[in-house]
Design an enzyme around this catalytic site. Structure first.
Site, PDB file in Angstrom:
ATOM      1  N   TYR A   1      -1.571  -0.111  10.211  1.00 13.47           N
ATOM      2  CA  TYR A   1      -1.664  -0.653   8.860  1.00 13.47           C
ATOM      3  C   TYR A   1      -0.436  -0.277   8.037  1.00 13.47           C
ATOM      4  O   TYR A   1       0.168  -1.121   7.365  1.00 13.47           O
ATOM      5  CB  TYR A   1      -2.934  -0.124   8.201  1.00 13.47           C
ATOM      6  CG  TYR A   1      -3.162  -0.558   6.778  1.00 13.47           C
ATOM      7  CD1 TYR A   1      -3.595  -1.848   6.489  1.00 13.47           C
ATOM      8  CD2 TYR A   1      -2.977   0.327   5.716  1.00 13.47           C
ATOM      9  CE1 TYR A   1      -3.832  -2.249   5.174  1.00 13.47           C
ATOM     10  CE2 TYR A   1      -3.208  -0.065   4.406  1.00 13.47           C
ATOM     11  CZ  TYR A   1      -3.625  -1.345   4.145  1.00 13.47           C
ATOM     12  OH  TYR A   1      -3.857  -1.738   2.838  1.00 13.47           O
TER      13      TYR A   1
ATOM     14  N   SER B   1       0.845  -1.200   0.000  1.00  8.57           N
ATOM     15  CA  SER B   1       0.000   0.000   0.000  1.00  8.57           C
ATOM     16  C   SER B   1       0.875   1.242   0.000  1.00  8.57           C
ATOM     17  O   SER B   1       2.006   1.212   0.516  1.00  8.57           O
ATOM     18  CB  SER B   1      -0.909   0.021   1.242  1.00  8.57           C
ATOM     19  OG  SER B   1      -1.605   1.252   1.351  1.00  8.57           O
TER      20      SER B   1
END
Length: 249
Positions: free
Chosen positions: A154, A141
């Site tokens: 995250y 990501s």
């Protein structure tokens, strides 16, 4: 000979969209997912797209169970009759505030979004190194490029995976093995259903899937999807820390 392709997290919107493109190309596919109902639905869809000559199978597994990964990899390779391409696409988007109050939740999320991908990448790399060819593609990501207060749990997990892949790519490049790091930005999927959407920064799973297939075909090392995220994240990484830590990002 069609590519023998293993997809971890096959029920995710991005993985499903990517597998559709590969099924239509004639890839033999092994799909791995946690939810049996969702996995059955994806399997049925891809079998139709692959046609009567296609080969699509599925294995249900909880990828947080890292100890079970070697046996899972063996079963998938046996089902495919070999292995040419692996896509690792599973993950969750944790509630960062909850993680801040619960260290056990934080560690579970690090396993789901970080350590499990490292484990599967290692096992795939071992296979490819032994046979002398293969492509490993892993979805991380843009959140892993710099820690932000809104999603640092995250981001830390994805950043760990990206850094691990960088080293793995450096080690395997002389052997002709592709290691692709995929860094999507905002994608309209069930995982982001709770986030208000709109504007040019959001992409569809189909757009990301097309970018993944193209990056694998072109033997890319790192791909930002859509491509404008490379510039955005370059700017964010260049902000000095004394300024960055005061920003509400």
């Amino acid at each position: 000979m069609s590519s023998r392709t293993l997809v971890f997290g096959a029920t995710s919107a991005i993985a499903h969209a990517t597998a559709r493109l590969w099924a239509e190309r004639g890839h033999a596919l092994c799909l791995v997912g946690r939810s049996q109902d969702k996995l059955d639905g994806v399997l049925a869809d891809l079998q139709v797209r692959a046609g009567s000559a296609g080969r699509v199978v599925a294995i249900r597994a909880d990828l947080d169970d890292v100890a079970a990964h070697p046996a899972l990899m063996d079963a998938a390779v046996q089902a495919l009759g070999g292995l040419d391409l692996v896509l690792i696409a599973h993950g969750t988007l944790p509630d960062n505030e909850r993680c801040a109050q619960d260290v056990n939740l934080t560690l579970r999320e690090m396993v789901t979004n970080g350590l499990s991908a490292v484990s599967l990448s290692t096992l795939a790399a071992q296979r490819f190194e032994a046979q002398g060819h293969g492509s490993l593609a892993v979805i991380t990501s843009v959140a892993g490029d710099r820690g932000r207060q809104s999603n640092h749990t995250y981001g830390a997990a994805k950043g760990m995976v990206s850094l691990f892949l960088q080293g793995l790519r450096n080690r395997l490049q002389p052997k002709g093995i592709q290691v692709l790091t995929i860094k999507p930005g905002f994608v309209d999927t069930p995982m982001t259903a709770h986030i208000k959407k709109g504007g040019p920064l959001w992409a569809s799973p189909q757009q990301i899937a097309a970018g993944i297939v193209k990056a694998v075909d072109r033997k890319k090392d790192v791909v930002y999807l859509p491509g404008f995220w490379r510039l955005i994240m370059t700017i964010i990484r260049l902000i000095p820390e004394p300024v960055f830590k005061r920003l509400k990002l």
